[in-house]
Scaffold this active site. Sequence first.
Site, PDB file in Angstrom:
ATOM      1  N   GLU A 172     -63.377 -27.541  42.546  1.00 52.33           N
ATOM      2  CA  GLU A 172     -64.320 -28.132  41.826  1.00 52.33           C
ATOM      3  C   GLU A 172     -64.493 -27.390  40.317  1.00 52.33           C
ATOM      4  O   GLU A 172     -65.338 -26.889  39.966  1.00 52.33           O
ATOM      5  CB  GLU A 172     -65.706 -27.769  42.480  1.00 52.33           C
ATOM      6  N   GLU A 363     -63.533 -33.185  50.356  1.00 47.03           N
ATOM      7  CA  GLU A 363     -64.467 -32.743  50.838  1.00 47.03           C
ATOM      8  C   GLU A 363     -65.774 -33.624  50.932  1.00 47.03           C
ATOM      9  O   GLU A 363     -65.970 -34.368  50.141  1.00 47.03           O
ATOM     10  CB  GLU A 363     -65.238 -31.430  49.956  1.00 47.03           C
TER      11      GLU A 363
HETATM   12  C1  BGP Z   1     -68.646 -27.467  47.321  1.00 46.85           C
HETATM   13  C2  BGP Z   1     -67.880 -26.257  47.536  1.00 46.85           C
HETATM   14  C3  BGP Z   1     -67.828 -25.850  49.096  1.00 46.85           C
HETATM   15  C4  BGP Z   1     -68.678 -26.087  50.039  1.00 46.85           C
HETATM   16  C5  BGP Z   1     -69.446 -27.320  49.776  1.00 46.85           C
HETATM   17  C6  BGP Z   1     -70.834 -27.464  50.502  1.00 46.85           C
HETATM   18  O1  BGP Z   1     -69.457 -27.203  46.363  1.00 46.85           O
HETATM   19  O2  BGP Z   1     -66.400 -26.593  47.208  1.00 46.85           O
HETATM   20  O3  BGP Z   1     -67.150 -24.519  49.015  1.00 46.85           O
HETATM   21  O4  BGP Z   1     -69.274 -24.985  50.613  1.00 46.85           O
HETATM   22  O5  BGP Z   1     -69.663 -27.574  48.395  1.00 46.85           O
HETATM   23  O6  BGP Z   1     -71.562 -26.657  49.928  1.00 46.85           O
HETATM   24  P1  BGP Z   1     -72.608 -25.734  50.569  1.00 46.85           P
HETATM   25  O7  BGP Z   1     -71.870 -24.763  51.325  1.00 46.85           O
HETATM   26  O8  BGP Z   1     -73.519 -25.019  49.631  1.00 46.85           O
HETATM   27  O9  BGP Z   1     -73.602 -26.794  51.515  1.00 46.85           O
END
Ligand code: BGP
Length: 469
Positions: A172, A363
Site C-alpha cells: 500500500e 487483499e
Molecule cells: C491493509 C494492510 C494490512 C491489513 C489490512 C486490514 O491496510 O495492508 O496489513 O491489516 O489493511 O486492516 P486492519 O488490519 O486495520 O483491519
Amino acid sequence: MDMGFPKGFLWGGAVAANQCEGAYDQDGKGLSIQDVTPGGLRGPITETPTPDNMKLVGIDFYHRYREDIKLFAEMGFKVFRTSIAWSRIFPNGDDAVPNEKGLQFYDDLFDECLKYGIQPLVTISHYETPLNLALKYNGWADRALIGFYERYVRTIFARYGGKVKLWLTFNEINSVLHSPFMSGGIRTPRERLSRQDLYQAVHHELVASALATKIAHEMIPDAKVGCMILSMPIYPLTPAPEDVMAVMAAEHQNDFFGDVHVRGAYPGYMKRYFRENGIEIRMEEEDEGILKNTVDFVSFSYYMSVCETADSSMERGPGNILGGVPNPYLKASDWGWQIDPKGLRYTLNRFYDRYQKPLFIVENGLGAVDELVVGEDGIPTVEDDYRIRYLNDHLVQVREAIEDGVEVMGYTAWGCIDLVSASTAELKKRYGFIYVDRRDDGTGSLARYRKKSFDWYRKVIETNGACLK
Ligand code: BGP
C-alpha cells in the site's frame, strides 16, 4: 457463454510477517517499528516493546507455520502472500551482513509452501521498517534508505530467486501520505511533517521500488514484480461539478503512485500540484532513468469505498487508513468500513482502463468479531455466514470484471488465518478462515480451528469460482 475465472487463476490468502509471526526478538531479529506501536495507528510509540503489544507474539506463526500451511493446502491454495520481516534479515536495516538465521526461516517457509504446490507471493516491505532506520534516519525521509533497501532486495533475490517468482515492492505504497510512520518509518508527526519532506520520502520509495524491479528482472528473469496500491473508489457525494473536481483531486493523490510504477515518469497533474504547493523534489541524475523500470503487474487491496465533496464541513468517517465521507447508500462493518462489492468491479475496470496491465487483488476481506461455538462434530468452529456473504459478493464482482475483459491474475483473501489488525493492533478484529484461540488480553491456547468459511472457500477454489452466487 459465461467466461468465469480463467484456468490457472491464483486463489489464495494473504498475511504480513509483523501481524502473525510473533517471535519478535528471536533468532537475531532486530526491532521493527511494529514492535513499538502497541496501539497500531492509534498510537502511542513506545520506547521499548511492551507486553500489551499483541504483535510480539502474534499468532506465533513463526513456530506454527507448518500446521498453518497444511491448512491452507487443505483449502486448495495456489498462492500464499506473506512478507519478509526486513529486520529478520538486516536487524538494524543498515547492517553490512545479513542474519543467517532470519534467511533460513524464510527458506524453510517457502519450501513448506512449495511442498504443497503453493506459490509464495512476497511483499518486500509491509509496514515493518527496521526501527533503527526510523530512529537514525527518519525512515524514508532520508535518501540513504534506498541503499539499505537495495542491499536487502539483492540479498533476498539472491537467496530466494529460485523459489519466489512473484514479488511486491511496498505494501500500500500510497498510504505513506496518511500514515508516514507505519508506512514509511518517518518519525516526524504527520501534523509537523511538511509536504516537501513527505513527497521527498515518496520519491525515495518510488525510486527504490523501480530499482527493485530492475534488479529482480536482472537477477530472476522469470520473476514478476508488482506495485501494491491501497485502492478505495471515491464517488462524488453529489453531482455538483465541485464535488466531481474534489474526487479528481483525491484520485490523483492515489493514482500518482500507480502512474509512476506503470508509466515510469511523474504525471503532469503532480508536477502542477508540486508547483502550486511549493514542493521541489530533489532528484539525482540517475532517478529518471531508474523510474523507467516499470512493473509487470498492478496489485491492490480493496475493502471499501468512500465519497468525496468540496464541502469541507462534511464529517469524514473511518476507513482503511485513508477514510472519506460516508456513503448514505452503504452499510458498514463493525469497524465502520463501508461495504461495497460493486466498487471492486469498478476498481478493476478503472485500473485496467488506465494501465492495461494484469491485476492482482492481494487483499480483500471482512474484519469482524467472531464467536467460537461447538460444532456438530464437537469441534469448536465459527458460524461466519457474514464473512461468506462478504467474500462471495466481492468475488461475484471479480467475475463480472473478468467478463468485462479485465485481466485478473489472482485473489488472496486478507488475513486467511486470524491475525493482529494493522490499524488497531487488535486480535478481536478477525478476518480468517481459520480461528486462532488468542485474545487481546494475551490469553488463549493459540490452537487453530476451521471456521464455516473454511469449507466454503475450499469449494470456491475447487470449482474455480463456479459455486459463487
Ligand atoms: C491493509 C494492510 C494490512 C491489513 C489490512 C486490514 O491496510 O495492508 O496489513 O491489516 O489493511 O486492516 P486492519 O488490519 O486495520 O483491519
